[in-house]
Design a protein around this motif. Structure first.
Motif, short mmCIF file in Angstrom:
data_model
loop_
_atom_site.label_atom_id
_atom_site.label_comp_id
_atom_site.label_asym_id
_atom_site.label_seq_id
_atom_site.Cartn_x
_atom_site.Cartn_y
_atom_site.Cartn_z
N GLY A 234 0.79 -1.22 0.00
CA GLY A 234 0.00 0.00 0.00
C GLY A 234 0.83 1.27 0.00
O GLY A 234 0.27 2.37 -0.09
N ARG A 235 2.16 1.14 0.05
CA ARG A 235 3.01 2.32 0.07
C ARG A 235 3.46 2.67 -1.35
O ARG A 235 3.51 1.82 -2.24
CB ARG A 235 4.23 2.09 0.97
N LYS A 236 3.80 3.94 -1.52
CA LYS A 236 4.23 4.44 -2.83
C LYS A 236 5.72 4.15 -3.03
O LYS A 236 6.53 4.47 -2.16
CB LYS A 236 3.97 5.94 -2.92
N ILE A 237 6.03 3.57 -4.17
CA ILE A 237 7.41 3.18 -4.47
C ILE A 237 7.74 3.61 -5.90
O ILE A 237 6.88 3.52 -6.80
CB ILE A 237 7.60 1.65 -4.32
N SER A 238 8.97 4.07 -6.11
CA SER A 238 9.41 4.46 -7.45
C SER A 238 10.84 3.97 -7.68
O SER A 238 11.64 3.93 -6.75
CB SER A 238 9.34 5.98 -7.62
N PHE A 239 11.13 3.63 -8.93
CA PHE A 239 12.49 3.21 -9.29
C PHE A 239 12.64 3.19 -10.80
O PHE A 239 11.65 3.24 -11.55
CB PHE A 239 12.84 1.84 -8.70
N ASP A 240 13.88 3.13 -11.26
CA ASP A 240 14.21 3.04 -12.69
C ASP A 240 14.64 1.62 -13.02
O ASP A 240 15.17 0.90 -12.16
CB ASP A 240 15.33 4.00 -13.05
N GLY A 241 14.48 1.24 -14.29
CA GLY A 241 14.97 -0.07 -14.72
C GLY A 241 14.63 -0.32 -16.19
O GLY A 241 13.97 0.50 -16.84
N PHE A 242 15.10 -1.46 -16.68
CA PHE A 242 14.78 -1.82 -18.06
C PHE A 242 13.67 -2.87 -18.07
O PHE A 242 13.55 -3.69 -17.17
CB PHE A 242 16.03 -2.32 -18.81
N VAL A 243 12.87 -2.82 -19.11
CA VAL A 243 11.70 -3.69 -19.23
C VAL A 243 12.11 -5.06 -19.75
O VAL A 243 12.94 -5.18 -20.66
CB VAL A 243 10.65 -3.06 -20.17
N TYR A 244 11.52 -6.09 -19.15
CA TYR A 244 11.69 -7.45 -19.66
C TYR A 244 10.32 -8.12 -19.70
O TYR A 244 9.62 -8.21 -18.68
CB TYR A 244 12.64 -8.25 -18.78
N ALA A 245 9.94 -8.57 -20.88
CA ALA A 245 8.64 -9.23 -21.05
C ALA A 245 8.80 -10.71 -20.75
O ALA A 245 9.13 -11.51 -21.63
CB ALA A 245 8.11 -9.03 -22.46
N GLY A 246 8.61 -11.07 -19.51
CA GLY A 246 8.75 -12.48 -19.11
C GLY A 246 7.47 -13.26 -19.36
O GLY A 246 6.63 -12.87 -20.18
N GLU A 247 7.33 -14.35 -18.64
CA GLU A 247 6.12 -15.18 -18.78
C GLU A 247 5.01 -14.57 -17.94
O GLU A 247 4.56 -15.16 -16.96
CB GLU A 247 6.43 -16.61 -18.35
N GLN A 248 4.57 -13.36 -18.30
CA GLN A 248 3.55 -12.68 -17.51
C GLN A 248 2.17 -13.29 -17.76
O GLN A 248 1.91 -13.85 -18.81
CB GLN A 248 3.51 -11.17 -17.82
N THR A 249 1.33 -13.14 -16.75
CA THR A 249 -0.02 -13.71 -16.85
C THR A 249 -0.95 -12.80 -17.63
O THR A 249 -1.96 -13.26 -18.17
CB THR A 249 -0.61 -13.93 -15.44
#
Length: 330
Positions: A234-249
Motif C-alpha cells: 500500500g506504500r508508494k514506491i518508485s524506481f528506474d529499470g529496463f523492461v523485460y517481457a517475461g512469462e507474464q499472466t
C-alpha cells in the motif's frame, strides 16, 4: 622471461580497467581497493623478477667473459711456447699411454652419462608440458581482457539464463550463484547477523513517505521490500529499470530490472519486481528503460507458483539508458 611478461600484462590490464572506467562492470567499486592493492603487488613482483633476471643475465655474461679471457690467455701462452722452442718433456709413448688410459676411463664414464641424459630428457618433457599449460591458463584471461570489448548486460542475459524466485525464507548457500529478482545478501552473514542487518535496513526505509529506490539504495531497499513485504504493501514506491517481457499472466504485466553487484560479477544478478502497467499502455520492448511510480501490492505469479510483490503503476515515463546501468550493494 614469460613470468615477467605475465606480471606486466596483469598490472597493465588492471590499470586499464581503472583508467577506462570499466572496473565497475566487474566488481562493486566499494572494493576497488582490492584491485589497487593487486596493482601494487604486481608491480613489486615485476620489479623483483626484473632484477633477478638482470642479475642472472649479468652473471652469465661475466662467466662467458672469463671463459673467453681464459681461452685467449691459453692460446697466447701456447703461441709463446712455440716461439721459444719449448718441448713438452713427455715422450711419444707416454702420450700414447695417457691417451689410451684416458680413452679407457672415458669409456667407463660415457655410459652412465648417456644413461643419465636419456632419463633426464624423459623427465624434462612432462615438466615442459606443465609449464605450457600453466602459462596458457594465465595468458588466456590477458588476451580476452585486452582484445574483447566489455559487454554491458541486458535482457538477453536474462533470457539465456532464465530467472527463478526462491521462497522468502530460502537463501542460496553459494555466493557465486547468479541471483534473480530478489537480492539476497544472507550468504555473507550468519543467521543472527543477517536478521539484525535486515531489521536495521527495514528501519531505514519505514519512516519514508515514498520509497524512492535510487542507484545508491536500490539493492538495499529492494531486499528490505522482499524480506518484509507486509510492511510496504500500500506504500508508494518508485524506481528506474529496463523492461523485460517475461512469462507474464497478463499483457500489461512486465518485469522492470536492474543488474546489480553485491560484491563482484560472481554474485551479480538481475533485480527488480513485477510491474502492472495501466491497461491502455502501449506494448514495451525488452531493454526499454522506464521510470515507474506506483503502489505496492502482491500477486500470485503462476510460473513461480507463489505470491510475489507487484507494483501497480500510477505514473511512468521512458528514460534514456543510464551511463552506468548497474547498481551496487552499499
Amino acid at each position: 622471461m614469460i613470468r615477467l611478461y605475465v606480471l606486466a600484462g596483469f598490472a597493465c590490464l588492471f590499470i586499464m580497467m581503472h583508467l577506462g572506467g570499466n572496473l565497475n562492470k566487474y566488481i562493486n567499486l566499494k572494493y576497488a581497493y582490492l584491485t589497487q592493492s593487486a596493482i601494487v603487488m604486481l608491480i613489486i613482483l615485476f620489479l623483483f623478477e626484473f632484477v633477478r633476471l638482470y642479475r642472472k643475465e649479468r652473471a652469465e655474461h661475466e662467466r662467458k667473459s672469463k671463459a673467453e679471457r681464459r681461452d685467449h690467455d691459453h692460446e697466447h701462452d701456447h703461441e709463446l711456447g712455440h716461439a721459444h722452442g719449448d718441448v713438452h718433456p713427455h715422450t711419444h709413448h707416454e702420450h700414447h699411454d695417457e691417451s689410451h688410459e684416458h680413452h679407457r676411463h672415458g669409456d667407463r664414464h660415457d655410459l652412465p652419462h648417456a644413461h643419465h641424459d636419456h632419463f633426464g630428457h624423459s623427465h624434462e618433457q612432462p615438466i615442459r608440458w606443465k609449464r605450457i599449460v600453466s602459462y596458457s591458463i594465465l595468458i588466456f584471461p590477458l588476451l580476452t581482457g585486452f582484445l574483447l570489448p566489455v559487454q554491458t548486460l541486458d535482457s538477453s542475459f536474462v533470457k539465456a539464463k532464465g530467472f527463478s524466485f526462491p521462497n522468502f525464507d530460502a537463501s542460496a548457500d553459494n555466493p557465486g550463484f547468479h541471483q534473480f529478482l530478489k537480492p539476497d545478501s544472507s550468504v555473507f552473514y550468519g543467521k543472527q547477523g543477517y536478521a539484525k542487518v535486515s531489521r536495521e535496513e527495514l528501519e531505514e526505509f519505514l519512516p519514508l513517505k515514498e520509497v524512492g529506490l535510487t542507484d545508491a539504495n536500490y539493492l538495499k531497499g529492494l531486499e528490505a521490500i522482499y524480506n518484509f513485504p507486509d510492511a510496504f504493501i500500500g506504500r508508494k514506491i518508485s524506481f528506474d529499470g529496463f523492461v523485460y517481457a517475461g512469462e507474464q499472466t497478463e499483457a500489461n504485466h512486465y518485469f522492470v530490472f536492474r543488474f546489480g553487484f553485491i560484491h563482484c560479477v560472481a554474485d551479480s544478478g538481475v533485480f527488480g519486481m513485477l510491474v502492472d502497467f495501466p491497461s491502455d499502455t502501449a506494448a514495451f520492448h525488452n531493454d526499454e528503460w522506464v521510470r515507474v511510480t506506483g503502489t505496492l501490492t502482491s500477486s500470485f505469479y503462476q510460473p513461480f507458483k507463489q505470491t510475489i510483490p507487484m507494483l501497480r503503476v500510477t505514473e511512468w515515463k521512458t528514460i534514456p539508458k543510464p551511463q552506468d546501468p548497474y547498481v551496487y550493494r552499499a
